[in-house]
Structure formats: structure tokens, C-alpha cells
Design a protein around this motif. Structure first.
Motif, PDB file in Angstrom:
ATOM      1  N   SER A  92       0.992  -0.943  -0.014  1.00 58.50           N
ATOM      2  CA  SER A  92      -0.007  -0.290   0.015  1.00 58.50           C
ATOM      3  C   SER A  92       1.201   1.310   0.039  1.00 58.50           C
ATOM      4  CB  SER A  92      -1.039   0.069   1.169  1.00 58.50           C
ATOM      5  OG  SER A  92      -1.950  -1.349   1.301  1.00 58.50           O
ATOM      6  N   SER A  93       0.779   2.255  -0.644  1.00 57.52           N
ATOM      7  CA  SER A  93       1.098   3.525  -0.985  1.00 57.52           C
ATOM      8  C   SER A  93       1.066   4.240   0.809  1.00 57.52           C
ATOM      9  CB  SER A  93       0.705   4.412  -2.177  1.00 57.52           C
ATOM     10  OG  SER A  93      -0.380   4.910  -1.499  1.00 57.52           O
ATOM     11  N   GLY A  94      -0.557   4.276   1.379  1.00 52.03           N
ATOM     12  CA  GLY A  94      -0.728   4.958   2.832  1.00 52.03           C
ATOM     13  C   GLY A  94       0.408   4.339   3.871  1.00 52.03           C
ATOM     14  N   ALA A  95       2.217   5.128   5.067  1.00 53.59           N
ATOM     15  CA  ALA A  95       2.294   4.794   5.272  1.00 53.59           C
ATOM     16  C   ALA A  95       1.994   4.229   6.144  1.00 53.59           C
ATOM     17  CB  ALA A  95       2.957   5.910   6.398  1.00 53.59           C
ATOM     18  N   CYS A  96       0.606   3.954   7.064  1.00 52.32           N
ATOM     19  CA  CYS A  96       0.398   3.069   8.148  1.00 52.32           C
ATOM     20  C   CYS A  96      -0.265   1.890   7.721  1.00 52.32           C
ATOM     21  CB  CYS A  96      -0.502   3.640   8.921  1.00 52.32           C
ATOM     22  SG  CYS A  96      -1.580   3.047  10.241  1.00 52.32           S
ATOM     23  N   ASP A  97      -1.135   1.802   6.351  1.00 54.23           N
ATOM     24  CA  ASP A  97      -0.940   0.246   6.050  1.00 54.23           C
ATOM     25  C   ASP A  97       0.057  -0.407   5.078  1.00 54.23           C
ATOM     26  OD1 ASP A  97      -3.910   1.133   6.827  1.00 54.23           O
ATOM     27  OD2 ASP A  97      -4.537   1.939   4.264  1.00 54.23           O
ATOM     28  N   HIS A  98       1.182   0.322   4.642  1.00 57.12           N
ATOM     29  CA  HIS A  98       2.402   0.050   4.404  1.00 57.12           C
ATOM     30  C   HIS A  98       3.120  -1.196   5.715  1.00 57.12           C
ATOM     31  CE1 HIS A  98       5.528   0.363   1.503  1.00 57.12           C
ATOM     32  NE2 HIS A  98       6.612   0.360   2.286  1.00 57.12           N
ATOM     33  N   VAL A  99       2.809  -0.286   6.425  1.00 56.08           N
ATOM     34  CA  VAL A  99       3.792  -1.316   7.097  1.00 56.08           C
ATOM     35  C   VAL A  99       3.020  -2.387   7.409  1.00 56.08           C
ATOM     36  CG1 VAL A  99       4.420  -1.310   9.496  1.00 56.08           C
ATOM     37  CG2 VAL A  99       4.876   1.037   8.428  1.00 56.08           C
ATOM     38  N   GLN A 100       1.554  -2.098   8.200  1.00 57.38           N
ATOM     39  CA  GLN A 100       1.154  -3.752   8.087  1.00 57.38           C
ATOM     40  C   GLN A 100       1.483  -4.273   6.991  1.00 57.38           C
ATOM     41  OE1 GLN A 100      -3.075  -2.224   9.119  1.00 57.38           O
ATOM     42  NE2 GLN A 100      -3.188  -2.041  11.231  1.00 57.38           N
ATOM     43  N   ASP A 101       1.043  -3.853   5.809  1.00 59.65           N
ATOM     44  CA  ASP A 101       1.257  -4.685   4.557  1.00 59.65           C
ATOM     45  C   ASP A 101       2.435  -5.929   4.692  1.00 59.65           C
ATOM     46  OD1 ASP A 101      -1.046  -4.363   3.308  1.00 59.65           O
ATOM     47  OD2 ASP A 101       0.226  -2.714   2.286  1.00 59.65           O
ATOM     48  N   LEU A 102       3.446  -4.978   5.464  1.00 58.85           N
ATOM     49  CA  LEU A 102       4.710  -5.602   5.661  1.00 58.85           C
ATOM     50  C   LEU A 102       5.023  -6.413   6.679  1.00 58.85           C
ATOM     51  CD1 LEU A 102       7.423  -2.822   5.432  1.00 58.85           C
ATOM     52  CD2 LEU A 102       7.432  -4.162   4.398  1.00 58.85           C
ATOM     53  N   GLU A 103       3.813  -6.685   7.735  1.00 61.75           N
ATOM     54  CA  GLU A 103       3.333  -6.993   8.603  1.00 61.75           C
ATOM     55  C   GLU A 103       3.337  -8.272   8.746  1.00 61.75           C
ATOM     56  OE1 GLU A 103       1.703  -7.111  12.933  1.00 61.75           O
ATOM     57  OE2 GLU A 103       1.512  -5.291  11.749  1.00 61.75           O
ATOM     58  N   ARG A 104       2.358  -8.382   7.756  1.00 59.86           N
ATOM     59  CA  ARG A 104       0.910  -9.190   7.136  1.00 59.86           C
ATOM     60  C   ARG A 104       2.700 -10.238   6.652  1.00 59.86           C
ATOM     61  NH1 ARG A 104      -3.138  -6.654   7.016  1.00 59.86           N
ATOM     62  NH2 ARG A 104      -2.587  -4.845   5.168  1.00 59.86           N
ATOM     63  N   LEU A 105       3.315 -10.050   5.503  1.00 58.15           N
ATOM     64  CA  LEU A 105       4.299 -10.624   4.821  1.00 58.15           C
ATOM     65  C   LEU A 105       5.398 -11.089   5.777  1.00 58.15           C
ATOM     66  CD1 LEU A 105       5.271 -11.046   1.759  1.00 58.15           C
ATOM     67  CD2 LEU A 105       7.229  -8.929   1.905  1.00 58.15           C
ATOM     68  N   MET A 106       6.217 -10.737   6.480  1.00 54.56           N
ATOM     69  CA  MET A 106       6.848 -11.011   7.223  1.00 54.56           C
ATOM     70  C   MET A 106       6.121 -11.924   8.145  1.00 54.56           C
ATOM     71  SD  MET A 106       9.721  -9.529   6.750  1.00 54.56           S
ATOM     72  CE  MET A 106      10.553 -10.148   8.720  1.00 54.56           C
ATOM     73  N   LYS A 107       4.744 -12.337   8.612  1.00 54.01           N
ATOM     74  CA  LYS A 107       4.765 -13.448   9.885  1.00 54.01           C
ATOM     75  C   LYS A 107       4.372 -14.938   8.615  1.00 54.01           C
ATOM     76  CE  LYS A 107       1.390 -10.925  11.925  1.00 54.01           C
ATOM     77  NZ  LYS A 107       0.438 -10.604  12.833  1.00 54.01           N
ATOM     78  N   HIS A 108       4.127 -14.745   6.792  1.00 55.20           N
ATOM     79  CA  HIS A 108       4.140 -15.170   5.850  1.00 55.20           C
ATOM     80  C   HIS A 108       5.317 -16.117   5.642  1.00 55.20           C
ATOM     81  CE1 HIS A 108       0.033 -15.256   4.294  1.00 55.20           C
ATOM     82  NE2 HIS A 108       0.296 -14.407   5.155  1.00 55.20           N
ATOM     83  N   VAL A 109       6.932 -15.163   6.172  1.00 53.41           N
ATOM     84  CA  VAL A 109       8.096 -15.638   5.808  1.00 53.41           C
ATOM     85  C   VAL A 109       7.945 -16.093   6.922  1.00 53.41           C
ATOM     86  CG1 VAL A 109      10.461 -14.678   5.669  1.00 53.41           C
ATOM     87  CG2 VAL A 109       8.070 -13.652   4.508  1.00 53.41           C
ATOM     88  N   GLU A 110       8.331 -15.851   8.238  1.00 53.65           N
ATOM     89  CA  GLU A 110       8.403 -17.015   9.314  1.00 53.65           C
ATOM     90  C   GLU A 110       8.008 -18.030   9.207  1.00 53.65           C
ATOM     91  OE1 GLU A 110       6.997 -13.875  12.258  1.00 53.65           O
ATOM     92  OE2 GLU A 110       8.974 -12.623  12.143  1.00 53.65           O
TER      93      GLU A 110
END
Length: 511
Positions: free
Chosen positions: A479-497
Motif C-alpha cells: 500500500s502507498s499509505g504509511a500506516c497500511d504500508h507497515v501493516q502490509d510488511l508485517e503480514r508479509l513477514m509473518k508469512h516469511v517466518e
């Protein structure tokens, strides 16, 4: 060791942790709260039985708990102001040392009045929890503060799962032994803080700039307290009465109703603490999402009061223990929502005074509860104290229900956990621009990715198209929004872990 705990310059948060101090200092705060709560809960099951060894009534036991609440109600705000003058670290260490000496005095008391005096003295130093919260507020960036505060709130419940059981077991060696261990653990925690905990860089910077401190103090003192906060404080008084009654009367009721000794009371407290911990971790946020913040607090008060009364009147050992645990679920729902509700009525200029008012009201209730419940227990130690507690919980819920919540726009989404390396995105612009690297940047990234693919056995030269397709799927658009962007990264990192765990499991199985 000392170099690992040197704080950063005030205002420069670490890019990955979002802290002004090394993360080891935060863990030191958590360990301190764990040890302090563990110490207190070790002595809780044995204290009424220890007090009875001086041949006193249930009313006198109520005064014992009330004396702590009385001194803590009036001294905690003083210690809070003192931490602004001499430092967070010094007040935290002094509170631990004072509590340790007071508990050693209780363990060595020769009569009830000495025990009462030492118990009151221990309440003077009841500022460990508040000092820890202030310290975290100083050293955590706004982006990571909610996450660390939520972790801090779970630490006492974790300690309570061990303390009562240990206290019940130690009481078999003597009823004063749990109180003695309480004091020794507090002194040990003070020593660890003295060695490993640095002073708050924010406080140090504030003291070095007295003009800024003067301006902030004057603006804070002149800040208005919203009328709804006074209503919340009135509700907190009754909440504190119900809580104080539960803390002081549980052991007495279990003894009178079921014949429990200190060991059985200790293990019962462990079960109740597990119910509280489970609710804090998995229940409170989910109920808040479905029922709303204020409704969760109201339901928590009603839930706690109703099941505490059922605990007293319904016969049977396991039904009594079950209803006690269910009442603690309600207490956890109320406690996990009250602070967030109060925050909605504050701003940086009045937050300290508002929270101080709430804590004072809560302590007044904790003072009144044991005294009144103790007198009621003289006539009926099983039902009357809990009927009184249930009525207070109902009154607290009704007052809270009448509070009009401020009409503030709710955030679209909240970040529960910041991804390491991206903590600074919280303060970025609402819309993130695309980043374009230079030729050198692209070359450096290409060399890094190529080397990584080679070391991890990807056939990226002979199967280049397949590798491109795989990377395209593994790296979705954010996402382009800063807050949504970080949440997207968090979801991605959970999948990676999770993916890494799956691969490790497969490789372990193959071996």
C-alpha cells in the motif's frame, strides 16, 4: 556489559527498535516488573494466615490490606512528581529498596501492630509499576510505545501464574517465609536495575534544558481536566473497592467455605492468574473489536461482579474455583480497557494529571474495599463481602455506561507491531512516494541478490525467467499509505517466518 547499555542521544530513536535506549534496558524493565509482581504474589496467599498467627479478627486483616492502599494512594503521586525532579531510574530503584525493606520488616514483625506499620510503610513505595510506565513513555517512540505497553501489561499476569503457588509452598516452611522472600526479591530487582538500567535520555535532556522543562510544567499545570474524566474517576473508586475486596477476601472466603489452607489458596490464585493472562493475550482485543471499547469495560465489570458473587454462593470446590477464574476474566476485560478509554480524554498537555487523578481514585477504592469487606466478613465471611463487591462492580459499570465518549475519528487501522527496520515510516507522509535508486544502488542490490541466490542454491542464471516469476509472486505490491504500508510488511513477514519454519521442519525431518 556497560557499553551495551549506553543510551542514545535524546530524540534519535534507533531505526530498527524505535528506542532511545538499547533493547536490553527494556527487557530489564520487564524483568523488574516480573520480579516485583512475583514477590508480591508470593506473599499474598500466606499474608492472611500469617496475620492470624497474631490472633486477630477478619476485620483486622482488612485493615492490614487497607493500610497499604492508604499510604500508596497518597504517596504514589508524590513519587511520580519526584521522578520528574531526580530521575526515573532513581525513583524506581528507591521504590524497590523501600518495598524490600518493608517486606523484611513484615517478616520479622513481633506483633500485629508492627506488621500493620510495616505493611503501611510498604505502600509508601508502591510506585514500581507507574515508574516503569513513565520510563517506557520516555524511551519509546510513538510508533512502538503501544506494543511495549501491551507487553508490559501482560508481565504481571505472567508473574501471578507462578507467585501464589510458590508462596503456598513456601508457607509450609513457615508463614513468614513468603513475606521474607518477597523482600529479598524486591532488593534483588533493585540491584539489577542499579547495574543494568540507564537513566531516561528524555529526562536527562529535559534537565539540561530547564527553560523547556519550565514551559512544559506550566502548560501541563494549566491544562484543563475534562468533566468526563471526573466521572471516570468516580467509576474507578467503585472499581477499586471491588478489586480491593477481591484481593483481601479471597483467601478468607476459600478458608471459610472450603477449608483451604495457604497452599490450596496459592494454587487457586495460580488458576485465576492463568485466566487473567489468557484473557489479556487472546480475549480483550477481540471483545473490544466486536463490542466496542466502553462496552467491553462495562461488560467486564458486570461479568466480574456476577461471577464473584456466584463463586461465594454456589457450593462445590470446582464450581467455586471456576467461578473465581471467570470473575478474573471480567476484571481483565475492565482493566485492559480502562487505560485506553482514559487516553481518549487526554492530550500531551494534561495526560499526566488525568492519569494521576484516575490512579488516586482507584487507590481510594482499594483502601475502602478491604476495610468494609473485613467488617462484613466478621458476620459472614462467605457471602456478604462478595455481595458488596458485586454491588460496587454494578455501580462502577453504570457510571461508566453514562460517560459520553469523545467524538473522535477512529484510526483506519492500528499497527500492533512494527517491522524491524521500518519504525520510522510511522512518522512519514500519508502517501509514500515511489523510490528510484541510482545506477550504483541497482548494481549493489543486484550483486547482493545474485550472491544470495547463489549461496542458497537457486539456479538464477540458467532459470532466470523462472526466478523472475518467483520473485514477482514472493514480493506483492504494498500500500502507498504509511500506516497500511507497515501493516502490509508485517503480514508479509509473518508469512516469511512461517515459510522459514516449514522449511526448517522439512530439513530436520530429512536429516
Amino acid at each position: 556489559m556497560e557499553s551495551a547499555l549506553v543510551p542514545k542521544t535524546e530524540g534519535t530513536y534507533d531505526a530498527e527498535t524505535g528506542l532511545l535506549v538499547p533493547q536490553a534496558a527494556i527487557w530489564m524493565v520487564f524483568i523488574t516488573i516480573f520480579m516485583d509482581t512475583l514477590a508480591a504474589t508470593i506473599s499474598t496467599p500466606a499474608l492472611p494466615y500469617y496475620a492470624r498467627s497474631f490472633h486477630i479478627s477478619n476485620a483486622a486483616i482488612g485493615y492490614l490490606y487497607a493500610s497499604w492502599s492508604f499510604t500508596s494512594a497518597f504517596c504514589a503521586p508524590v513519587l511520580g512528581k519526584l521522578s520528574d525532579q531526580v530521575g526515573r531510574r532513581k525513583v524506581l530503584i528507591a521504590s524497590l529498596v523501600g518495598a524490600g525493606i518493608a517486606n523484611l520488616g513484615q517478616a520479622c514483625a513481633g506483633n500485629y501492630y508492627e506488621l500493620l506499620a510495616w505493611r503501611a510503610f510498604s505502600g509508601v513505595w508502591a510506585a514500581v509499576g507507574n515508574s516503569a510506565q513513565v520510563y517506557l513513555s520516555d524511551v519509546c517512540s510513538p510508533a512502538v510505545l503501544p506494543d511495549y505497553m501491551s507487553k508490559l501489561s501482560a508481565v504481571p499476569s505472567l508473574a501471578m501464574t507462578f507467585g501464589p503457588g510458590l508462596g503456598g509452598g513456601l508457607s509450609k516452611f513457615g508463614l513468614s517465609i513468603p513475606v521474607l522472600v518477597d523482600g529479598l526479591l524486591s532488593l534483588a530487582a533493585a540491584g539489577l536495575c542499579y547495574i543494568y538500567l540507564p537513566e531516561s535520555p528524555s529526562w536527562v535532556a529535559d534537565r539540561e534544558n530547564p527553560k523547556t522543562a519550565t514551559v512544559e510544567a506550566s502548560s501541563s499545570s494549566s491544562a484543563d481536566v475534562p468533566p468526563s474524566v471526573k466521572v471516570l474517576a468516580f467509576s474507578a473508586v467503585f472499581q477499586g473497592i471491588a478489586f480491593g475486596t477481591a484481593v483481601s477476601m479471597t483467601a478468607i472466603t476459600l478458608d471459610a467455605k472450603l477449608g483451604f489452607d495457604s497452599l490450596h489458596v496459592g494454587f487457586t490464585f495460580v488458576l485465576a492468574a492463568l485466566a487473567t493472562l489468557a484473557t489479556s493475550i487472546w480475549g480483550t482485543s477481540r471483545v473490544q473489536q466486536r463490542a466496542g471499547l466502553k462496552n467491553t469495560a462495562v461488560l467486564g465489570s458486570l461479568f466480574g461482579g456476577a461471577f464473584s458473587l456466584l463463586m461465594a454462593v454456589v457450593p462445590g470446590v470446582w464450581t467455586t474455583v471456576t467461578f473465581l477464574c471467570l470473575s478474573r476474566v471480567g476484571v481483565s476485560l475492565r482493566g485492559g480497557s480502562s487505560g485506553t478509554i482514559l487516553t481518549k480524554f487526554t492530550n500531551p498537555s494534561n495526560r499526566g494529571s488525568v492519569f494521576a487523578m484516575q490512579q488516586f481514585a482507584l487507590n481510594i477504592g482499594r483502601l475502602l474495599g478491604p476495610v468494609i469487606a473485613g467488617h462484613l466478613a466478621v458476620q459472614d465471611p462467605i457471602t456478604l463481602p462478595w455481595l458488596f463487591s458485586a454491588v460496587c462492580s454494578l455501580i462502577s459499570a453504570l457510571i461508566l455506561l453514562a460517560v459520553q465518549m469523545p467524538d473522535l475519528p477512529e484510526p483506519q487501522q492500528s499497527v500492533s507491531k512494527m517491522v524491524r527496520g521500518f519504525t520510522d515510516l510511522k512518522g512519514a507522509a500519508d502517501s509514500l512516494e515511489l523510490e528510484y535508486g541510482s545506477a550504483e544502488d541497482c548494481k549493489a542490490l543486484g550483486e547482493y541478490v545474485g550472491g544470495l541466490l547463489t549461496k542458497r542454491r537457486y539456479r538464477w542464471v540458467s532459470r532466470r525467467e523462472a526466478i523472475y516469476s518467483m520473485l514477482d509472486k514472493l514480493l506483492p505490491e504494498l500500500s502507498s499509505g504509511a500506516c497500511d504500508h507497515v501493516q502490509d510488511l508485517e503480514r508479509l513477514m509473518k508469512h516469511v517466518e512461517q515459510m522459514q519454519k516449514d522449511f526448517q521442519n522439512v530439513q530436520s525431518r530429512d536429516c
